[in-house]
Design a protein around this motif. Structure first.
Motif, mmCIF file in Angstrom:
data_model
loop_
_atom_site.group_PDB
_atom_site.id
_atom_site.type_symbol
_atom_site.label_atom_id
_atom_site.label_comp_id
_atom_site.label_asym_id
_atom_site.label_seq_id
_atom_site.Cartn_x
_atom_site.Cartn_y
_atom_site.Cartn_z
ATOM 1 N N ARG A 258 18.405 7.132 7.323
ATOM 2 C CA ARG A 258 17.269 6.682 8.128
ATOM 3 C C ARG A 258 15.951 6.885 7.376
ATOM 4 N N ASN A 259 15.804 8.036 6.738
ATOM 5 C CA ASN A 259 14.588 8.307 5.977
ATOM 6 C C ASN A 259 14.505 7.440 4.732
ATOM 7 N N TRP A 260 15.665 7.154 4.120
ATOM 8 C CA TRP A 260 15.664 6.279 2.940
ATOM 9 C C TRP A 260 15.204 4.877 3.325
ATOM 10 N N VAL A 261 15.677 4.380 4.462
ATOM 11 C CA VAL A 261 15.251 3.058 4.941
ATOM 12 C C VAL A 261 13.747 3.061 5.218
ATOM 13 N N TYR A 262 13.253 4.154 5.792
ATOM 14 C CA TYR A 262 11.819 4.283 6.060
ATOM 15 C C TYR A 262 11.030 4.232 4.757
ATOM 16 N N LEU A 263 11.495 4.973 3.742
ATOM 17 C CA LEU A 263 10.819 4.976 2.442
ATOM 18 C C LEU A 263 10.812 3.589 1.832
ATOM 19 N N PHE A 264 11.941 2.905 1.898
ATOM 20 C CA PHE A 264 12.060 1.571 1.297
ATOM 21 C C PHE A 264 11.095 0.579 1.938
ATOM 22 N N PHE A 265 11.117 0.506 3.266
ATOM 23 C CA PHE A 265 10.321 -0.521 3.945
ATOM 24 C C PHE A 265 8.824 -0.191 3.941
ATOM 25 N N THR A 266 8.483 1.088 4.062
ATOM 26 C CA THR A 266 7.053 1.423 4.011
ATOM 27 C C THR A 266 6.478 1.129 2.623
ATOM 28 N N THR A 267 7.244 1.424 1.580
ATOM 29 C CA THR A 267 6.785 1.122 0.220
ATOM 30 C C THR A 267 6.676 -0.381 0.022
ATOM 31 N N LEU A 268 7.616 -1.124 0.601
ATOM 32 C CA LEU A 268 7.591 -2.583 0.510
ATOM 33 C C LEU A 268 6.330 -3.136 1.173
ATOM 34 N N ILE A 269 6.015 -2.632 2.364
ATOM 35 C CA ILE A 269 4.826 -3.095 3.096
ATOM 36 C C ILE A 269 3.549 -2.708 2.361
ATOM 37 N N ILE A 270 3.498 -1.479 1.852
ATOM 38 C CA ILE A 270 2.321 -1.025 1.107
ATOM 39 C C ILE A 270 2.102 -1.886 -0.128
ATOM 40 N N GLY A 271 3.181 -2.235 -0.815
ATOM 41 C CA GLY A 271 3.068 -3.114 -1.978
ATOM 42 C C GLY A 271 2.518 -4.479 -1.612
ATOM 43 N N ALA A 272 2.992 -5.032 -0.501
ATOM 44 C CA ALA A 272 2.543 -6.359 -0.067
ATOM 45 C C ALA A 272 1.078 -6.341 0.360
ATOM 46 N N VAL A 273 0.717 -5.373 1.207
ATOM 47 C CA VAL A 273 -0.661 -5.305 1.720
ATOM 48 C C VAL A 273 -1.662 -5.037 0.597
ATOM 49 N N SER A 274 -1.334 -4.101 -0.285
ATOM 50 C CA SER A 274 -2.256 -3.791 -1.386
ATOM 51 C C SER A 274 -2.429 -4.984 -2.318
ATOM 52 N N THR A 275 -1.360 -5.753 -2.525
ATOM 53 C CA THR A 275 -1.448 -6.927 -3.397
ATOM 54 C C THR A 275 -2.329 -8.007 -2.781
ATOM 55 N N ILE A 276 -2.286 -8.144 -1.465
ATOM 56 C CA ILE A 276 -3.178 -9.110 -0.795
ATOM 57 C C ILE A 276 -4.633 -8.760 -1.070
ATOM 58 N N PHE A 277 -5.002 -7.513 -0.833
ATOM 59 C CA PHE A 277 -6.391 -7.093 -1.028
ATOM 60 C C PHE A 277 -6.808 -7.187 -2.493
ATOM 61 N N ILE B 278 0.391 -15.297 1.879
ATOM 62 C CA ILE B 278 1.862 -15.264 1.871
ATOM 63 C C ILE B 278 2.379 -15.194 0.438
ATOM 64 N N TRP B 279 1.731 -15.924 -0.476
ATOM 65 C CA TRP B 279 2.130 -15.869 -1.885
ATOM 66 C C TRP B 279 1.906 -14.463 -2.442
ATOM 67 N N PHE B 280 0.769 -13.861 -2.096
ATOM 68 C CA PHE B 280 0.489 -12.487 -2.542
ATOM 69 C C PHE B 280 1.497 -11.498 -1.954
ATOM 70 N N ILE B 281 1.923 -11.727 -0.722
ATOM 71 C CA ILE B 281 2.921 -10.862 -0.100
ATOM 72 C C ILE B 281 4.222 -10.895 -0.904
ATOM 73 N N GLY B 282 4.641 -12.101 -1.280
ATOM 74 C CA GLY B 282 5.856 -12.234 -2.087
ATOM 75 C C GLY B 282 5.743 -11.514 -3.417
ATOM 76 N N VAL B 283 4.593 -11.676 -4.072
ATOM 77 C CA VAL B 283 4.353 -10.990 -5.345
ATOM 78 C C VAL B 283 4.316 -9.478 -5.116
ATOM 79 N N GLY B 284 3.695 -9.053 -4.017
ATOM 80 C CA GLY B 284 3.623 -7.629 -3.688
ATOM 81 C C GLY B 284 4.989 -7.014 -3.456
ATOM 82 N N PHE B 285 5.897 -7.785 -2.826
ATOM 83 C CA PHE B 285 7.275 -7.310 -2.654
ATOM 84 C C PHE B 285 7.926 -7.045 -4.006
ATOM 85 N N ILE B 286 7.700 -7.942 -4.949
ATOM 86 C CA ILE B 286 8.270 -7.778 -6.295
ATOM 87 C C ILE B 286 7.706 -6.526 -6.962
ATOM 88 N N PHE B 287 6.388 -6.349 -6.865
ATOM 89 C CA PHE B 287 5.757 -5.151 -7.449
ATOM 90 C C PHE B 287 6.318 -3.884 -6.815
#
Length: 199
Positions: free
Chosen positions: A4-23, A50-59
């Motif tokens: 459960r904590n691993w899933v939390y780490l994965f998805f929160t990092t994914l979201i942080i990568g996407a949001v930071s890449t947008i800005f 949306i394009w930045f979100i995709g790139v952020g997911f990759i990062f």
């Protein structure tokens, strides 16, 4: 760590990568995209976001792969080098920073180019690594300083290689900030998640 904590780490990092890449993306290429904000062109803004979100997911995935690879290497290093693993990480950090400056300068610099623009990014990453390591020590203990510095400085530069090869200013900036943010997040949240898993 629990699943459960691993899933939390994965998805929160994914979201942080996407949001930071947008800005970061809109900030880096503001001259190109500012017209869509002044004309309130919501469709264009959303499509670019949306394009930045995709790139952020990759990062973010690159960051997570680098972090878990480091955790594996760290365990091997402790087993192989024991008390010498700390000094080895310092040597590797210096080596990566030197190569970061030297290889970029010899590859991309033209005749008459100054060395300073190639040194400054390495110094800034090192300073950021020292700051993060200082706060990591406050969160845990003094033994975390060198591993944190090594991860933030050396591993982040290795993760940055795709943009470094392109050597385009916008891509360099677009990639480095989300990587640093994701790497920092993982460093600090993993300890808390491990403590929670123990409880």
């Amino acid at each position: 760590m629990t699943s459960r904590n691993w899933v939390y780490l994965f998805f929160t990092t994914l979201i942080i990568g996407a949001v930071s890449t947008i800005f970061v993306g809109f900030a880096v290429e503001w001259s190109k995209y500012s017209v869509f904000f002044t004309t309130f062109n919501i469709v264009e803004i959303l499509s670019i976001a949306i394009w930045f979100i995709g790139v952020g997911f990759i990062f973010s995935l690159i960051s997570q792969a680098g972090y878990f690879a480091y955790l594996t290497v760290h365990r091997f290093g402790l087993g192989m080098f024991k008390s010498l693993w700390g000094p080895v990480q310092i040597v590797l950090t210096v080596f990566v920073l030197f190569d970061f400056i030297y290889l970029r300068y010899t590859t991309f610099a033209t005749e008459g180019d100054a060395l300073l623009p190639y040194v400054i990014p390495a110094v800034l990453i090192l300073v950021y690594g020292l700051i993060v390591a200082y706060y990591k020590v406050k969160q845990t203990n003094q033994t975390a300083f060198i591993p944190t510095l090594f991860f933030i400085s050396a591993i982040t530069i290795i993760e940055w290689v795709p943009a470094l090869r392109a050597n385009e200013r916008d891509w360099l900036l677009l990639m480095i900030f989300p990587l640093l943010i994701c790497n920092t997040w993982q460093l600090f949240i993993l300890y808390k998640l491990n403590q929670k898993s123990k409880k």
